[in-house]
Design a protein around this motif. Sequence first.
Motif, short mmCIF file in Angstrom:
data_model
loop_
_atom_site.label_atom_id
_atom_site.label_comp_id
_atom_site.label_asym_id
_atom_site.label_seq_id
_atom_site.Cartn_x
_atom_site.Cartn_y
_atom_site.Cartn_z
N HIS A 175 0.83 -1.21 0.00
CA HIS A 175 0.00 0.00 0.00
C HIS A 175 0.86 1.26 0.00
N GLN A 176 1.92 1.26 0.81
CA GLN A 176 2.80 2.42 0.86
C GLN A 176 3.52 2.63 -0.49
N ILE A 177 3.96 1.54 -1.10
CA ILE A 177 4.60 1.62 -2.42
C ILE A 177 3.64 2.22 -3.44
N ASN A 222 -5.24 3.50 2.11
CA ASN A 222 -5.01 3.56 3.56
C ASN A 222 -3.72 2.82 3.87
N THR A 223 -2.73 3.55 4.38
CA THR A 223 -1.45 2.93 4.71
C THR A 223 -1.27 2.80 6.22
N ALA A 224 -2.34 2.92 6.97
CA ALA A 224 -2.26 2.75 8.42
C ALA A 224 -1.95 1.30 8.73
N THR A 225 -1.10 1.07 9.68
CA THR A 225 -0.74 -0.30 10.07
C THR A 225 -1.88 -0.92 10.86
#
Length: 155
Positions: free
Chosen positions: A6-8, A151-154
């Motif tokens: 997701h972050q990528i 959404n990049t929340a862990t």
Amino acid sequence: MDNFDHQILKIMQENCRTSTEQIGAQIGLSATACQRRIKRLRETGIIKKEVAILDSKALANHVTVLVEIIVKYGGSEEIEKFKHAMLSHEEVQQCYYVTGNADFILIITVENMHEYEALTQKLFFSNNNIQRFHTNVVMDNVKTGLTIPINTATS
């Protein structure tokens, strides 16, 4: 897909030319791990295309129009035929099959209104299944976005 993917994707949507070294430094992975993940995202079709977004003002200040299309007959064959026809015209930037007052909404970019008039003859007036179309001319492009919120929340 996990949070790293997701972050990528979030980074690549902003600038697909960001190096894997830079991506890795931002998200805490090695460049090699980022390369493997990006390759997989491309191969699985999650990353469909990487393109350059051009400035229309620098290129003859093209005109963008939003067109609402209402068709006479909404059978699956007629709908698919219209969709296919829109795919073959580079002026049609986006084509949405929608619910509501229209059947389709198109985003079209042309060099000038004369070119748009010629396109309407080809695409709409010659198509017996077009009941009506309504054109809105874009006066100012305030925001153009192609990113999908991720959404990049862990977890």
